[in-house]
Motif scaffolding. Structure first.
Motif, PDB file in Angstrom:
ATOM      1  N   GLU A  69      -1.394  48.052  36.718  1.00 51.55           N
ATOM      2  CA  GLU A  69      -2.048  46.927  37.509  1.00 51.55           C
ATOM      3  C   GLU A  69      -1.008  46.875  38.529  1.00 51.55           C
ATOM      4  O   GLU A  69       0.024  46.334  38.273  1.00 51.55           O
ATOM      5  N   ARG A 149      -4.946  42.350  31.254  1.00 52.73           N
ATOM      6  CA  ARG A 149      -4.969  43.474  30.664  1.00 52.73           C
ATOM      7  C   ARG A 149      -4.310  44.564  31.502  1.00 52.73           C
ATOM      8  O   ARG A 149      -4.260  44.523  32.832  1.00 52.73           O
ATOM      9  N   HIS A 198     -12.390  39.311  41.760  1.00 52.04           N
ATOM     10  CA  HIS A 198     -11.572  40.316  41.368  1.00 52.04           C
ATOM     11  C   HIS A 198     -10.064  39.879  41.320  1.00 52.04           C
ATOM     12  O   HIS A 198      -9.667  39.652  42.556  1.00 52.04           O
ATOM     13  N   HIS A 200      -5.794  39.400  40.061  1.00 46.68           N
ATOM     14  CA  HIS A 200      -4.672  39.845  39.253  1.00 46.68           C
ATOM     15  C   HIS A 200      -3.581  38.693  39.047  1.00 46.68           C
ATOM     16  O   HIS A 200      -3.742  37.656  39.904  1.00 46.68           O
ATOM     17  N   HIS A 211      -4.523  42.673  35.385  1.00 49.94           N
ATOM     18  CA  HIS A 211      -5.716  42.283  35.835  1.00 49.94           C
ATOM     19  C   HIS A 211      -6.342  41.045  34.890  1.00 49.94           C
ATOM     20  O   HIS A 211      -6.452  41.331  33.712  1.00 49.94           O
TER      21      HIS A 211
HETATM   22 ZN   LIG Z   1      -7.895  44.709  38.747  1.00 51.45          ZN
END
Ligand SMILES: [Zn+2]
Length: 259
Positions: A69, A149, A198, A200, A211
Motif C-alpha cells: 500500500e 491491511r 478511501h 491510508h 489501507h
Molecule cells: Zn487503499
C-alpha cells in the motif's frame, strides 16, 4: 453528452504518459489509471513515484505488481509491506494506481470522538457530504484502534483484484497516534474511483501503516482540500473510462471492508 464531455464537466482531464507535465497547481488531483482497470488486474503502470511526487505531496495508491500500500505524506512516499511494516518507497518504482494532490487545505476541523469510520462524513459535515468534486483529506490524531491491511506482491499473469484481496493481511493497531490520508470521491466518478472515503494510515513513528479498513477515532485534527480538477494519466493498456457502466460499488466496499 459524450464520455469526454461528461468527464470534462466533472473537471476530469485524461492524458497519456507522453503528455505529463511537471506542474502541480494547488487543489488539482493527479492520478494514474483507474479503479476499474485495477479491479480487472492491470497491476503494472508506466508512471514512477518520482513523477507522482512532482504532481503532489499527499496521496495514496499501490506499487507495480500490487506490491503493498502506497502512502504519500509531506512529499515522502512510504510503502506498507504485507505485515503492515512501513518502509520508504523507492522513487524509481512504478505505480499502477495512485492519486496525489498538492495539498492546500482550508481551516482545520477539530474532531472529538470516540467515533467509527461510518460517522466520519457526518463529523466533517457538508465539506464532504454535499461535495460533487473530490475532497483530499488529512487526519492527524489518536485512535483507539485502526485496522489496516496490505496485500501480497503478485506475479503475472495477474488475477482480478477481488481474488488478490482475499489474500490480504490485516493488522490491528491499538492505542496509536498517526495520520490518515486519502480522498472522498463523489458517486459521479464511479469507474475511475472507489467512491466514498478511501484512506491510508501511517503511525507517527513511521513504523506501521496500510489501507484503512476500520477505526475508532478518539481525538484528531482534520484538514480538507476540495479539488478543482482531476488529471488522470492512462497507461497504454488502460481504456478511456466509460460512465453508464458503473462498478459494483457495494461489492467493492465489501471487498474493502473486514466486516
Ligand atoms: Zn487503499
Amino acid at each position: 453528452m459524450s464520455e469526454i464531455e461528461f468527464l470534462g464537466a466533472l473537471g476530469v482531464e485524461l492524458l497519456r504518459h507522453g503528455e505529463l507535465r511537471s506542474e502541480h497547481p494547488d487543489h488539482e488531483l493527479f492520478q494514474t489509471s483507474t479503479v476499474h482497470a485495477l479491479l480487472a488486474g492491470a497491476f503494472d503502470g508506466d508512471v514512477t513515484l518520482a513523477e507522482i511526487l512532482e504532481h503532489g505531496d499527499l496521496g495514496l495508491g499501490t506499487l507495480n505488481g500490487l506490491d503493498g500500500e502506497l502512502i504519500v505524506l509531506d512529499g515522502q512516499a512510504w510503502k506498507a509491506e504485507l505485515d503492515c511494516t512501513l518502509v520508504r518507497a523507492d522513487a524509481s518504482s512504478k505505480t499502477p494506481y495512485a492519486v496525489v494532490v498538492a495539498f492546500s487545505p482550508g481551516e482545520p476541523v477539530a474532531l472529538t470522538g470516540p467515533f467509527a469510520e461510518a460517522d466520519l462524513e457526518a463529523h466533517l459535515g457538508e465539506r464532504v457530504s454535499k461535495a460533487t468534486r473530490p475532497t483530499a483529506i488529512r487526519i492527524d490524531g489518536r485512535f483507539a484502534q485502526v485496522h489496516v491491511r496490505s496485500v501480497p506482491r503478485q506475479k503475472p499473469p495477474y488475477r482480478p483484484l477481488a481474488e488478490v484481496i482475499a489474500q490480504q493481511q490485516v493488522s490491528v493497531l491499538r492505542d496509536v497516534s498517526g495520520t490518515m490520508i486519502g480522498f472522498c470521491f463523489p458517486d459521479a466518478l464511479d469507474g475511475i474511483e472507489m467512491v466514498g472515503s478511501h484512506l491510508h494510515f501511517l503511525t507517527d513513528d513511521r513504523t506501521r501503516g496500510g489501507h484503512v479498513l476500520s477505526y475508532t477515532l478518539l481525538e484528531a485534527i482534520a484538514q480538507l482540500d476540495g479539488a478543482t480538477a482531476l488529471h488522470v494519466e492512462l497507461p497504454e493498456a488502460v481504456a478511456v473510462p466509460r460512465h453508464g457502466s458503473p462498478l459494483d460499488q457495494a461489492a467493492l466496499h465489501r471487498l474493502e471492508s473486514d466486516r
